[in-house]
Design an enzyme around this catalytic site. Structure first.
Site, mmCIF file in Angstrom:
data_model
loop_
_atom_site.group_PDB
_atom_site.id
_atom_site.type_symbol
_atom_site.label_atom_id
_atom_site.label_comp_id
_atom_site.label_asym_id
_atom_site.label_seq_id
_atom_site.Cartn_x
_atom_site.Cartn_y
_atom_site.Cartn_z
ATOM 1 N N HIS A 1 -3.412 6.880 3.167
ATOM 2 C CA HIS A 1 -3.611 5.729 2.824
ATOM 3 C C HIS A 1 -5.052 5.393 2.919
ATOM 4 O O HIS A 1 -5.557 5.665 4.427
ATOM 5 C CB HIS A 1 -2.874 4.690 3.302
ATOM 6 C CG HIS A 1 -3.262 3.387 2.809
ATOM 7 N ND1 HIS A 1 -3.643 3.238 1.413
ATOM 8 C CD2 HIS A 1 -3.154 2.166 3.325
ATOM 9 C CE1 HIS A 1 -3.834 1.918 1.195
ATOM 10 N NE2 HIS A 1 -3.481 1.386 2.317
ATOM 11 N N ASN B 1 -9.879 -0.076 0.272
ATOM 12 C CA ASN B 1 -8.495 0.154 0.296
ATOM 13 C C ASN B 1 -8.359 -0.308 -0.900
ATOM 14 O O ASN B 1 -8.004 -1.923 -1.249
ATOM 15 C CB ASN B 1 -7.936 -0.658 1.462
ATOM 16 C CG ASN B 1 -6.401 -0.671 1.703
ATOM 17 O OD1 ASN B 1 -6.015 -0.520 0.558
ATOM 18 N ND2 ASN B 1 -5.723 -1.247 2.504
ATOM 19 N N CYS C 1 0.675 -1.213 0.160
ATOM 20 C CA CYS C 1 -0.128 -0.020 -0.136
ATOM 21 C C CYS C 1 0.793 1.193 0.020
ATOM 22 O O CYS C 1 0.256 2.327 -0.295
ATOM 23 C CB CYS C 1 -1.085 -0.150 1.236
ATOM 24 S SG CYS C 1 -2.088 -1.464 1.167
HETATM 25 N N1 COA Z 1 -18.380 -8.498 9.672
HETATM 26 C C1 COA Z 1 -18.838 -8.759 10.736
HETATM 27 N N2 COA Z 1 -18.098 -9.089 11.975
HETATM 28 C C2 COA Z 1 -16.618 -9.390 11.520
HETATM 29 C C3 COA Z 1 -16.176 -8.938 10.126
HETATM 30 C C4 COA Z 1 -16.857 -8.536 9.309
HETATM 31 N N3 COA Z 1 -16.571 -8.325 7.962
HETATM 32 N N4 COA Z 1 -14.844 -9.065 10.203
HETATM 33 C C5 COA Z 1 -14.225 -9.425 11.357
HETATM 34 N N5 COA Z 1 -15.607 -9.773 12.055
HETATM 35 C C6 COA Z 1 -15.691 -10.212 13.321
HETATM 36 C C7 COA Z 1 -14.341 -11.001 13.910
HETATM 37 O O1 COA Z 1 -14.544 -12.250 13.550
HETATM 38 C C8 COA Z 1 -14.360 -11.013 15.345
HETATM 39 O O2 COA Z 1 -15.257 -11.591 15.961
HETATM 40 P P1 COA Z 1 -15.014 -12.311 17.269
HETATM 41 O O3 COA Z 1 -14.765 -11.378 18.469
HETATM 42 O O4 COA Z 1 -16.160 -13.206 17.525
HETATM 43 O O5 COA Z 1 -13.825 -13.385 17.197
HETATM 44 C C9 COA Z 1 -14.653 -9.336 15.586
HETATM 45 O O6 COA Z 1 -15.460 -9.136 14.256
HETATM 46 C C10 COA Z 1 -13.426 -8.580 15.577
HETATM 47 O O7 COA Z 1 -14.059 -7.252 16.110
HETATM 48 P P2 COA Z 1 -13.225 -6.082 16.503
HETATM 49 O O8 COA Z 1 -12.201 -6.307 17.447
HETATM 50 O O9 COA Z 1 -14.186 -4.923 16.910
HETATM 51 O O10 COA Z 1 -12.376 -5.663 15.202
HETATM 52 P P3 COA Z 1 -11.576 -4.512 14.935
HETATM 53 O O11 COA Z 1 -12.011 -3.341 15.744
HETATM 54 O O12 COA Z 1 -10.156 -4.959 14.944
HETATM 55 O O13 COA Z 1 -11.865 -4.191 13.289
HETATM 56 C C11 COA Z 1 -10.472 -4.364 11.379
HETATM 57 C C12 COA Z 1 -11.312 -4.977 12.387
HETATM 58 C C13 COA Z 1 -9.836 -5.516 10.361
HETATM 59 C C14 COA Z 1 -11.570 -3.553 10.502
HETATM 60 C C15 COA Z 1 -9.436 -3.720 11.966
HETATM 61 O O14 COA Z 1 -8.425 -4.245 12.842
HETATM 62 C C16 COA Z 1 -8.548 -3.013 10.990
HETATM 63 O O15 COA Z 1 -8.810 -2.274 10.041
HETATM 64 N N6 COA Z 1 -7.090 -3.487 10.926
HETATM 65 C C17 COA Z 1 -6.545 -2.838 9.684
HETATM 66 C C18 COA Z 1 -6.294 -3.516 8.533
HETATM 67 C C19 COA Z 1 -6.125 -2.951 7.315
HETATM 68 O O16 COA Z 1 -6.219 -1.773 7.248
HETATM 69 N N7 COA Z 1 -5.167 -3.688 6.425
HETATM 70 C C20 COA Z 1 -4.671 -3.043 5.496
HETATM 71 C C21 COA Z 1 -3.618 -2.351 5.707
HETATM 72 S S1 COA Z 1 -2.882 -1.547 4.221
#
Ligand code: COA
Length: 339
Positions: free
Chosen positions: A266, A296, A122
């Protein structure tokens, strides 16, 4: 274990045009809720993303690059014959070789250019920008086409709700040129920070194609390449590392955060953008966001946003603009440009 490049070069490289391209097909959060166990509410509240674009069957990264490049060339009034450097930041090349940049060179007929790809996920567009800047500042090249482009839809596990809701396809391009008489006097690339930390390679990666998998006689069982991500670790690494890089890039430009008119971050997650922006003390209206529409788009994200900010008039002549990106590697970058 991060290595930031020192950067005190004079401002002789300027951006003279931008262009972008996104595929026609829109995939909304509601569409995704039919494929995996998710909801529009979850995706919007956790990421800010509402929809993304998905490349058509047979549409390649180089196809998207070529569309974006032609728009940037038109915007800059630069012909293919004038381009002497093409760098494509991508992690979804058309093929292992040749480079996607060579396909773009062929499509454009830019026969005078040296063309190659850079792999920084990215952060690919900002890595390409800084490499081109070194070529131009060093007097080696004068007119560069830099492109950030990715077709992450090709690497997505469409059964994994943790990742499939985040990404989309697209390409963005810019023409960089050695300053000429008549260019706006103070415009140009003011500073840049590039950094990486290979110890974090495991938090975001796409195994499947490469020397680790393709040693004979096992070729027949090469797994499909798909994205593996530890979301929370990526979130934390992004905020921690990019804030430091932003502060360094702003200082190297001889500015303070208060001098920044616009941040083009980004486009991964609005919560990451908010965290970076708040740490820098910048108000929400100073952040340019289009992740709602595109998700993204990896290497393309900043390039598309820069083009949209320029064409919509959000970006004004003389503005100090902070560009900041992070992604797999872990690799991150920040640049300050004066528009
Ligand atoms: N829909 C519903 N639930 C989802 C889901 C979706 N699309 N994706 C994940 N979940 C669930 C998971 O299974 C987990 O459930 P569990 O607790 O029962 O195991 C839960 O949601 C996790 O929730 P939470 O802890 O609130 O997630 P988060 O706040 O960490 O958000 C991301 C998850 C991926 C959005 C966040 O961590 C993120 O943006 N990380 C960076 C990712 C990124 O930018 N990647 C590219 C970099 S270039």
């Amino acid at each position: 274990m991060s290595h930031s490049s020192p950067d005190l070069s004079p401002c002789v490289t300027t951006i003279v045009g931008t262009g972008s391209y996104v595929p026609e097909k829109v995939l909304s959060n509601a569409d995704l809720a039919k494929i995996v166990d998710t909801t529009d509410e979850w995706i919007v509240s956790r990421t800010g993303i509402r929809e993304r674009r998905i490349a058509a069957a047979g549409e390649t990264t180089s196809d998207m690059c070529t569309h974006a490049a032609r728009r940037a060339m038109e915007n800059a009034s630069v012909t293919a014959a004038e381009i002497d450097l093409i760098i494509v930041g991508t992690v979804t090349p058309d093929s292992l070789f040749p480079s996607t940049a060579c396909y773009v060179q062929q499509n454009l007929g830019a026969s005078q250019a040296v063309a190659f790809d850079v792999s920084a996920a990215c952060a690919g567009f900002l890595f390409a920008m800084q490499i081109a800047r070194h070529f131009i500042n060093g007097g080696n090249r004068s007119t560069a086409l830099i492109i950030g482009a990715d077709k992450l839809s090709a690497l997505i596990d469409w059964t994994d709700r943790n990742t499939c809701v985040l990404f989309g396809d697209g390409a963005g391009a810019a023409i960089l040129r050695r300053r000429r008489d008549g260019d706006p006097p103070s415009s140009g690339l003011l500073s840049s920070v590039l950094a990486s930390d290979g110890t974090l390679s495991g938090i975001l990666h796409a195994p499947g194609i490469g020397s680790a998998q393709t040693t004979p006689p096992h070729r027949a069982v090469i797994p499909e390449p798909i994205i593996h991500m530890m979301g929370k670790e990526v979130f934390k690494a992004a905020v921690k590392n990019t804030c430091e890089a932003c502060e360094t890039a702003i200082a190297r430009a001889g500015l303070t955060a208060a001098d920044i008119d616009l941040i083009i971050p980004h486009q991964a997650n609005v919560r990451i953008v908010d965290a970076i922006r708040e740490r820098l003390g910048l108000p929400p209206e100073k952040a340019f966001l289009n992740l709602q529409q595109y998700g993204n788009t990896s290497g393309a994200a900043i390039a598309i946003a820069l083009d949209e900010a320029a064409r919509s008039g959000v970006l004004k002549r003389g503005d100090n603009v902070l560009l900041v990106a992070f992604g797999a590697g872990f690799a991150w970058a920040a640049s300050v440009i004066r528009w």
